[in-house]
Design a protein around this motif. Structure first.
Motif, PDB file in Angstrom:
ATOM      1  N   VAL A  98       3.349  47.079 -11.317  1.00 55.46           N
ATOM      2  CA  VAL A  98       2.590  46.873 -10.078  1.00 55.46           C
ATOM      3  C   VAL A  98       1.244  47.593 -10.143  1.00 55.46           C
ATOM      4  O   VAL A  98       0.205  47.049  -9.755  1.00 55.46           O
ATOM      5  N   ILE A 102      -1.117  45.670 -12.445  1.00 52.88           N
ATOM      6  CA  ILE A 102      -1.606  44.433 -11.823  1.00 52.88           C
ATOM      7  C   ILE A 102      -2.705  44.751 -10.809  1.00 52.88           C
ATOM      8  O   ILE A 102      -3.728  44.069 -10.750  1.00 52.88           O
ATOM      9  N   ILE A 141      -3.506  40.754 -16.436  1.00 49.04           N
ATOM     10  CA  ILE A 141      -2.796  40.344 -15.221  1.00 49.04           C
ATOM     11  C   ILE A 141      -1.714  39.329 -15.579  1.00 49.04           C
ATOM     12  O   ILE A 141      -0.569  39.419 -15.122  1.00 49.04           O
ATOM     13  N   PHE A 142      -2.082  38.347 -16.420  1.00 47.40           N
ATOM     14  CA  PHE A 142      -1.105  37.346 -16.865  1.00 47.40           C
ATOM     15  C   PHE A 142       0.044  38.003 -17.626  1.00 47.40           C
ATOM     16  O   PHE A 142       1.211  37.666 -17.428  1.00 47.40           O
ATOM     17  N   CYS A 194       2.225  40.088 -15.178  1.00 48.88           N
ATOM     18  CA  CYS A 194       2.987  39.175 -14.301  1.00 48.88           C
ATOM     19  C   CYS A 194       4.125  38.511 -15.077  1.00 48.88           C
ATOM     20  O   CYS A 194       5.233  38.350 -14.547  1.00 48.88           O
ATOM     21  N   PHE A 203       6.764  41.068 -15.495  1.00 49.66           N
ATOM     22  CA  PHE A 203       7.412  41.287 -14.194  1.00 49.66           C
ATOM     23  C   PHE A 203       8.423  40.174 -13.903  1.00 49.66           C
ATOM     24  O   PHE A 203       9.568  40.449 -13.522  1.00 49.66           O
ATOM     25  N   ILE A 204       7.999  38.926 -14.101  1.00 49.53           N
ATOM     26  CA  ILE A 204       8.883  37.778 -13.852  1.00 49.53           C
ATOM     27  C   ILE A 204      10.082  37.801 -14.799  1.00 49.53           C
ATOM     28  O   ILE A 204      11.216  37.534 -14.397  1.00 49.53           O
ATOM     29  N   SER A 245      -1.442  48.632 -18.552  1.00 55.02           N
ATOM     30  CA  SER A 245      -1.480  49.130 -17.167  1.00 55.02           C
ATOM     31  C   SER A 245      -2.515  50.226 -16.983  1.00 55.02           C
ATOM     32  O   SER A 245      -3.355  50.173 -16.081  1.00 55.02           O
TER      33      SER A 245
END
Length: 319
Positions: free
Chosen positions: A25, A28, A63-64, A67, A70-71, A283
């Motif tokens: 998080v 991102i 970011i991609f 994410c 994360f997914i 990050s």
């Protein structure tokens, strides 16, 4: 005793999971902020410099990547059986290779840009490259795309061989077979491709050190003045490259440890620890870039100041 060990395991697993999701998080948010500031500046000025193009592309690629991670983690926690199929493993590997590739190579291009823009070597080859820095960055990205294609082909070939061998002798799940027979070879293959941008970044770092040292010697022989700006630029570039190399080293070490201590991949805590180690790179590097850029720092302070005013306004309304 066994109950205590189980409790410690549960606490450790929960703590590492929280750290992992916090990293994702945070990364991102940091990369999103960096991309937003540069895009807004681009819209306002109707133009964007090469270094800001690299930084924007780097932030978007990260970011991609974050994410995607994360997914993947949410799916693995919510639907663990879904991530064990051969098709899902192949898709995940390919997506990870692509996003991770652009993350590493765009950061490497940033180091190359700093190296060509800041030092003032008298070497004719260096001057030739310095005057054509945009072409050098473009060629670097094109070469990286060739390596990406080769990497993807070899990885998919390895997965196909693994699937064919598995289909001949279906004794247990593909996920177990993959991690027992194929995963180590794929990690070893990744180290080869990961080492290329690392060596290039290390080379630019060493040359920047040499340039700073020669510049410092010249400053000792002349009155300090205009040279101070060059020294400041050197130090800022070195800070960025050092942070990149340190985080990148942690990233590569996490992969190497997985190869050397392969039997530990069966332990959830070890997997979580490795994920925390290599997620730290995309990050936290964004925050180092933000702190090293005056425009980004001002934008960050403006956001914090706006948040403070908004909080005070809300508290006033409540009163």
């Amino acid at each position: 005793m066994q109950h205590n060990l189980k409790t410690i395991f549960v606490i450790s697993h929960s703590t590492l999971t929280i750290i992992l999701f916090t990293e994702l998080v945070t990364g991102i948010i940091g990369n999103g902020f960096m991309a937003l500031v540069h895009c807004m500046d681009w819209l306002r000025r109707k133009k964007i410099s090469l270094v800001n193009q690299i930084l924007t592309a780097l932030a978007i690629s990260r970011i991609f990547e974050l994410c995607l991670l994360f997914i993947s983690l949410v799916i693995s926690f919510s639907y663990p059986d879904l991530t064990t199929t051969s098709r899902m493993i192949q898709v995940t590997c390919n997506l990870w290779i692509i996003v991770n590739h652009f993350n590493l190579w765009l950061a490497t291009c940033l180091g190359v840009f700093y190296f060509l823009k800041i030092p003032n070597f008298s070497n004719s080859l260096f001057l030739y490259l310095k005057w054509r820095v945009e072409k050098v960055v473009s060629v670097t990205l094109l070469v990286s795309l060739v390596l990406l294609t080769l990497n993807s082909l070899l990885i998919n070939l390895e997965i196909s061989i693994c699937i064919n061998e598995y289909q001949r002798n279906i004794t247990y799940s593909f996920n177990s077979y993959y991690h027992t027979n194929c995963h180590r070879q794929m990690l070893s293959l990744q180290i080869i491709f990961l080492s290329v941008p690392f060596v290039l970044s290390l080379s630019t770092f060493l040359l920047l050190i040499f340039s700073l040292w020669t510049h410092h010697k010249k400053m000792q022989q002349h009155v300090q003045g205009r040279q101070d700006a060059s020294t400041t630029a050197h130090f800022k570039a070195l800070q960025t490259v050092i942070a990149f190399l340190l985080l990148y080293s942690i990233f590569i070490l996490s992969v190497l440890v997985q190869i050397w201590k392969y039997e530990l991949l069966k332990k959830n805590l070890f997997i979580l620890f490795c994920q925390i180690a290599y997620i730290a790179f995309p990050s936290f590097h964004s925050y180092i870039l933000i702190l090293g850029d005056m425009k980004m720092r001002r934008a960050c302070l403006s956001v914090l100041w706006w948040q403070k005013l908004r909080k005070n306004y809300v508290e006033t309304l409540d009163l």
